[in-house]
Every structure is written in C-alpha cells, then in structure tokens.
Design a protein around this motif. Structure first.
Motif, PDB file in Angstrom:
ATOM      1  N   PRO A 240       3.971 -18.813   4.520  1.00 50.50           N
ATOM      2  CA  PRO A 240       3.391 -17.759   3.673  1.00 50.50           C
ATOM      3  C   PRO A 240       2.675 -18.345   2.455  1.00 50.50           C
ATOM      4  O   PRO A 240       2.720 -19.552   2.210  1.00 50.50           O
ATOM      5  N   PRO A 241       1.999 -17.486   1.674  1.00 48.16           N
ATOM      6  CA  PRO A 241       1.349 -17.984   0.454  1.00 48.16           C
ATOM      7  C   PRO A 241       2.317 -18.802  -0.390  1.00 48.16           C
ATOM      8  O   PRO A 241       3.455 -18.405  -0.608  1.00 48.16           O
ATOM      9  N   GLY A 242       1.842 -19.970  -0.807  1.00 47.35           N
ATOM     10  CA  GLY A 242       2.676 -20.882  -1.584  1.00 47.35           C
ATOM     11  C   GLY A 242       3.234 -22.024  -0.768  1.00 47.35           C
ATOM     12  O   GLY A 242       3.667 -23.041  -1.325  1.00 47.35           O
ATOM     13  N   HIS A 243       3.238 -21.882   0.566  1.00 44.94           N
ATOM     14  CA  HIS A 243       3.744 -22.962   1.426  1.00 44.94           C
ATOM     15  C   HIS A 243       2.767 -24.131   1.388  1.00 44.94           C
ATOM     16  O   HIS A 243       1.551 -23.940   1.501  1.00 44.94           O
ATOM     17  N   PRO A 244       3.262 -25.371   1.242  1.00 44.12           N
ATOM     18  CA  PRO A 244       2.340 -26.522   1.098  1.00 44.12           C
ATOM     19  C   PRO A 244       1.455 -26.783   2.311  1.00 44.12           C
ATOM     20  O   PRO A 244       0.405 -27.413   2.181  1.00 44.12           O
ATOM     21  N   GLU A 245       1.860 -26.305   3.499  1.00 46.98           N
ATOM     22  CA  GLU A 245       1.074 -26.557   4.711  1.00 46.98           C
ATOM     23  C   GLU A 245       0.250 -25.345   5.150  1.00 46.98           C
ATOM     24  O   GLU A 245      -0.345 -25.361   6.227  1.00 46.98           O
ATOM     25  N   ARG A 246       0.224 -24.307   4.333  1.00 45.62           N
ATOM     26  CA  ARG A 246      -0.501 -23.097   4.742  1.00 45.62           C
ATOM     27  C   ARG A 246      -1.994 -23.378   4.957  1.00 45.62           C
ATOM     28  O   ARG A 246      -2.586 -22.918   5.938  1.00 45.62           O
ATOM     29  N   SER A 247      -2.590 -24.134   4.065  1.00 46.93           N
ATOM     30  CA  SER A 247      -4.026 -24.402   4.197  1.00 46.93           C
ATOM     31  C   SER A 247      -4.335 -25.162   5.487  1.00 46.93           C
ATOM     32  O   SER A 247      -5.364 -24.923   6.126  1.00 46.93           O
ATOM     33  N   LEU A 281     -10.113 -23.188   1.825  1.00 47.43           N
ATOM     34  CA  LEU A 281     -10.719 -23.846   0.664  1.00 47.43           C
ATOM     35  C   LEU A 281     -10.123 -23.330  -0.645  1.00 47.43           C
ATOM     36  O   LEU A 281      -9.919 -24.091  -1.594  1.00 47.43           O
ATOM     37  N   GLU A 282      -9.839 -22.035  -0.702  1.00 45.81           N
ATOM     38  CA  GLU A 282      -9.238 -21.467  -1.918  1.00 45.81           C
ATOM     39  C   GLU A 282      -7.878 -22.083  -2.233  1.00 45.81           C
ATOM     40  O   GLU A 282      -7.452 -22.118  -3.387  1.00 45.81           O
ATOM     41  N   LEU A 283      -7.191 -22.541  -1.181  1.00 49.23           N
ATOM     42  CA  LEU A 283      -5.868 -23.149  -1.376  1.00 49.23           C
ATOM     43  C   LEU A 283      -5.963 -24.636  -1.718  1.00 49.23           C
ATOM     44  O   LEU A 283      -4.942 -25.260  -2.014  1.00 49.23           O
ATOM     45  N   ARG A 284      -7.168 -25.168  -1.625  1.00 51.38           N
ATOM     46  CA  ARG A 284      -7.352 -26.594  -1.935  1.00 51.38           C
ATOM     47  C   ARG A 284      -8.312 -26.713  -3.110  1.00 51.38           C
ATOM     48  O   ARG A 284      -9.499 -27.009  -2.954  1.00 51.38           O
TER      49      ARG A 284
END
Length: 647
Positions: A240-247, A281-284
């Motif tokens: 879910p949002p916040g998980h380090p591997e989500r992106s 991209l928003e998560l990185r």
C-alpha cells in the motif's frame, strides 16, 4: 532501554578476559545490525563489523560458535556492500560465508543455512562482476540447500525463490529457455507455500509475475501476460501507499500493460501504462535512487502514445523527461547511452513533425555521444550504429551533404555485420542501407549502387514473408523494393522491373488500409508506376488508374502536409497527359489549377520551383493552342524566363 543499550550494558559487565565476553560482543553486534531497520545509524553497521572481528579472535578454529560468528560477519559485510557498494565487502562476505560452510559438513543441522547464505553472497558478486562461475556455483549451492529443506520446512519457499532467480539470471545470460521454464515452475511452487497473510507473499507474487512476463516475450502466450498482470495487481494490494517497494510494483505493472498494448493494440492498455508510470514517478522524488529509471520509462510510454495519437504534448513531455533522466545518468553511468539514444529519437520525431533543423542536428550530436559509449562488444552498439545512420540520412536529405550520406552508409554496413542471419532487426538494417544506396545513386548515378540497393531491398523483403508478425516491416519492404525497381526501370527500360514494381506497390497498398499513415505514399508511388507503364505501353487504363490513385493520394495530403506539393504536381502531370490523349479541356483546366497550387508551395529558393514553372508553362501553352488566348501565351513566356533563370 532499547536493545542496543541493553546489550552495551551487558558488555560492560564482561571486561576483556572475562568469561562470556564473546557472547556479549556477538549479541551487541546482532542488536546493532537489527537496529538498522528501526532507524539506526550507518555507523552502527561499521561498529558491528568491528565487534564481530573481535569475536572471531575470541572464537578460534575449533570453537563451537565460530560458524555463527563467520555467518553473522558475512551478513553484515553484505549488508554494508548493498548500502555502499564497496567490492571489498562482498569479496570478504563470500570468504567468510565459505569458511562457515566448511565448518558445517554434510549432516550438520545448520548446513542448509550456510549453503543458502554462501549462494546469496555469490549471486550478489555475480551481479557485480557478471562472472558465470559465481552464478553456476550459487545455483548449485541453492539446489543443495533445497534438498535439505523438504516439503514442510519453513524455509523451503525461500530456497525455491532463490533457485528460480538464479535460473532466470542464467536464462538472461545464456538464453536457454529450459532455465526460464524451470524458473516459472519453481516460482509457482514458492508461491503455493506463501498463503495470504504470509509476510513473504508479496515478494513471491512479484517475482513470479516478472518471470511470466519474461516468458511471454519468448512464447507470446497471452495467458502468461494476463497472469503476470493479475499477480502484479495482487502484489500492489500488499504494498500500500508508503511501502518501500510500491513504486517497483507499479513500474512493472505499467510495463506489462505496455507490452499488452504492443501485442493487442488496445489504447486503454497504453493509457493505463502512462497512468501507472506517472504514479511510480511520484513515489520516486528527486534524490531517489530509482528516479532516473522512472523518468526514462514514463518518457518511453509517452513517446509510444505520441506514435499512436500524434499529440505533440506527449512528445514534448517525453523530451523533457528524457533530458531529466540524462542529467541523472552522467558520464560513466551504465544507462547513459540508452538515454542519449531515446532523447535523440524523440528529437528526430519532433523534427519530422515541425521541421526545426536544430532538433535534427541535436539528434546527430546525441547519437554520436551514444555510439562513443557503445564500443565494439557493447550489446547496444548495433542499435546505436543504426539510429545514428538513420539520423544522418535524414540530415542528408535536408542539406544534401554527401559526407552525411557516406557516413550513414558506413554505419549501416557496420550495424548489418552485428545483425547476422536470424537477428530480429536484420531486415531493418537491410532496408535502411538499401535506401542510402538508392539516395547515392540519385545523387551520383553509379549503377552499382542501384543494383546493390535492389539486392538489399530483396533480402529485406524475404525476411518479412506474408503473415510475418511485423507487418509494418513487410509493407515498408514492399514499398522500398518497388521504388528501387522503378528506378532501375527508368535506367534500363526493362519491362519486368516495372511490372514487379506495380505488383509490389499493390501488395503494400493492401497492407496500408484507410487510416494508415503511409497509405498516401503507396497511392502516390503506384500512380507513378502506372503513369510510367502508360508512357511505355500506351494502355489508357493505366493512365486512368494513375489519375485515380494520384487524386486519392492528394486527398490524404491536406494543406500543411509536407508532400502536398508533390501530389499536386504529379496529379497535374497525369491530367495533362490525359488531356493530350482525350482533348478534354476540364483535364487541362484542372492541371493548370493544380500546378498553380504546387507553385505556391514552392517559393523562391525551393529546389523544385523550376520544374513547377516549366510544367505550368506547358499547360498554358496547350491552352493557348486550343483557345488562342494571348494572355496565356504571355504567361508562358514569363514562366519560361523565370524557369530559365533557375537553371
């Protein structure tokens, strides 16, 4: 008191030389390493490694706990290698893990752990140095660990996953499909051992999805791609949002949708790929290690959408993103050449759309920079040679500088050597080299170039048989071979060359139905060939068909189309020829009107202005002969003088 503080307090009660000091040191090192996951300082890992070296001195050869110390030290060194990339750490990690395994011979209860750990360390070293002996040994050790972890063992799933990963790496290196098949089988087996709620389920779902996507690229079975998409979506729910591997999951799901679009053409998949690419991209954010890859991938998806929908805002954004990715891939970065190549390609597309020569020149500059990175032996050298050659040919067609064309020919020949028989891009190289040689023939008239162009175009055509999955290549091959055969007909007047050209153009037209972006080109070229045959054989049906196809081509080349002037000119010529045959004034009137329109599109300085002036003067001369209007005769003289001044 946190665990590290607690362990430090215990160590203070065990001064040097006291019983149990080795245990206190060991426990503190473990606490320091574990603390990294809870916000510990990177210096804690350095301290843990220093402590473990002291522990090893307190646990000499023969000490029952020495294997644990070696194992823990190897783990800390590998963790530091992953964080900082110092090769010496991974080398030491392998050495200590190997030493631990030697102390756990067959029958030892922890042998499976040492086999597994050493295999993981070797795999990490393989990733660094790409030495196949490391991968082969890692695979052998993981298989041995798997045998010691039978059905029901709590770590069996981990071993299945790691064997599967090694097999996938070997497939990537050697291309043996059996490795990929076994990797998928083991991936399925690992997932079965990770039911909903298992903390390792997300990683299993993700890994299996990636393998299925890879297998789809080999066998093109849609069931593999559909399953991969389903598994990636399931992974995303567990990240879910916040998980380090989500992106990472979002990025891979976007890739699957892009592949599905490439195979089925549903724009909805392309749109989904772009949406997911933006989300990744928003998560990185700036500073994230994976930001460059996300910038690059999103740019590729936008470029693909530009190719489909021709929306310039997509191309502009793709260029902006590629420039941003390039800044994050400085000299020495392994992916810099890819960014240079893709940015050059986007600039070339913008040149094709808007005609700004600065884009074309920058495309050449970037292409040269990419080629300098892709030295002989580099896997991307063939593509770099090809792309730069295509850009140089395009620039030749603008400036007519022979050095550009000569270099393009040289580069295409070099690319062709790297694309031997069986290579999926060989037909493209043959086709482009044929085009360059045909251009050189047009400029210099050397028959050998024309003959070679025809031979290469034939070879490209043979690599795209009917039913070939790359139908766009087949239509292009048909069209270009037909054009070269027409040129040879114009040189030698061999009837069979023209007949073959007409047959090939008709076949190309069948592959370019209404709405196809190259349909106007096929209509135009077929009309030219039919006009040639009428001139050679006198069959009025050919002339009528030439007019019909010429008119159809013009309808597709609306005002603003770069080839509208050519279509206006050629259709006018066909109509004048028909007037000469049938003496219908409306043909001549339309021809005059079309030539005037073409002349407006060929202002002073245009290389074809003299041709338009001359052709219009001929039509007006014909009208004077029929109607005796002095104004026509005066204009004929004026146009003739203007044409003569341009010669």
């Amino acid at each position: 008191m946190d665990d590290v503080s607690h362990k430090r307090a215990h160590l203070e009660r065990c001064p040097p030389g006291s019983y149990g000091r080795d245990v206190a040191l060991f426990d503190l090192s473990v606490a320091l390493r574990n603390g990294l996951t809870k916000g510990g300082k990177s210096g804690d890992l350095d301290e843990a490694i220093t402590i473990l070296r002291e522990v090893l001195e307190l646990r000499p050869s023969g000490h029952p706990a020495r294997p644990f110390s070696l194992q823990e030290l190897a783990l800390c060194l590998l963790t530091r290698y992953d964080s900082r990339g110092a090769v010496s750490d991974v080398e030491e990690a392998v050495t200590f893990a190997r030493a631990a395994l030697e102390l756990r011979p067959p029958g030892h209860r922890d042998r499976d752990v040492s086999l597994f750990d050493l295999a993981c360390n070797l795999w990490r070293r393989f990733q660094r140095h790409a030495r196949m002996n490391d991968l082969e040994e890692a695979l052998e050790l993981h298989r041995a660990a798997l045998e010691l972890r039978p059905s029901g063992h709590p770590e069996r799933s981990s071993s299945l996953q790691e064997v599967s990963l090694c097999l996938l790496n070997r497939y990537d290196s050697q291309g043996t499909v059996a490795d990929l098949e076994e990797a998928v089988t083991l991936g399925h087996a690992a997932l079965e051992l990770r039911p909903p709620g298992d903390p390792g389920r997300a990683a299993c779902l993700y890994d299996l999805a990636c393998k299925l996507c890879r297998r789809f690229r080999i066998h093109a079975r849609m069931s593999d791609l559909e399953e991969a998409i389903e598994l990636h979506r399931a992974t995303l729910e567990l990240r879910p949002p916040g998980h380090p591997e989500r992106s990472t999951s979002i990025q891979e799901l976007a890739l699957c949708h892009l592949i599905k679009y490439d195979n089925q053409g549903a724009v909805a998949d392309l749109e989904e790929a772009v949406t997911l690419g933006r989300a990744a991209l928003e998560l990185r954010q700036p500073g994230h290690a994976g930001r460059a890859a996300c910038l690059y991938d999103l740019a590729l998806k936008l470029w693909r959408r530009f190719q489909k929908l021709a929306r310039m805002n997509d191309l502009e954004e793709a260029i902006e993103l590629h420039r941003a990715a390039l800044e994050l891939r400085p000299s020495g970065h392994p992916d810099r050449s890819s960014s240079l190549q893709q940015l050059a390609l986007c600039l070339l597309n913008r040149y094709d759309s808007r005609g700004a020569v600065a884009d074309l020149d920058e495309g050449v500059t970037l292409g040269r920079a990419a080629l300098e990175i892709c030295l002989p032996g580099h896997p991307g050298r063939g593509l770099s040679l090809y792309d730069l050659a295509c850009t140089l040919r395009k620039r030749f067609r603008i400036y007519a500088r022979m050095r550009d064309l000569e270099e393009a020919i040289e580069l295409h020949r070099a690319a062709l050597e790297l694309r031997p028989s069986g290579h999926p891009d060989r037909s493209s190289s043959l086709h482009e080299l044929a085009l360059c040689l045909a251009d050189r023939y047009d400029s210099q008239g050397t028959i050998a170039d024309l003959e070679k162009a025809v031979a290469l175009a034939h070879a490209a055509f043979e690599l795209c048989p009917p039913g070939h999955p790359r139908h766009p290549d087949r239509a292009v091959s048909l069209n270009n071979l037909a054009c070269d055969l027409r040129k040879r007909f114009l040189k030698y007047s061999r009837r069979y060359d023209l007949e073959d050209a007409i047959e090939l153009h008709r076949a190309a037209l069948d592959l370019r139905p209404s709405g196809h972006h190259d349909r106007s080109s096929s209509l135009h070229q077929l009309a030219l060939c039919l006009s040639d045959r009428y001139g050679s054989q006198g069959a009025v049906a050919d002339l009528e068909e030439a007019v019909t196809f010429g008119r159809a081509a013009l309808e597709l080349r609306l005002p603003g189309h770069p080839d509208r002037a050519v279509s206006l000119y050629d259709l006018a010529c066909y109509l004048r020829t028909r007037f000469e045959k049938r003496a219908r004034m409306y043909d001549l009137e339309e021809a005059i009107e079309l030539h005037r329109a073409a002349l407006e599109l060929r202002p002073s300085g245009h290389p074809d202005r003299s041709s338009s002036l001359h052709a219009l003067s001929l039509c007006l001369s014909d009208r004077y002969d029929s109607q005796r209007e002095v104004a026509d005769l005066k204009e004929v003289v004026t146009l003739g003088r203007a044409a003569l001044e341009l010669y």
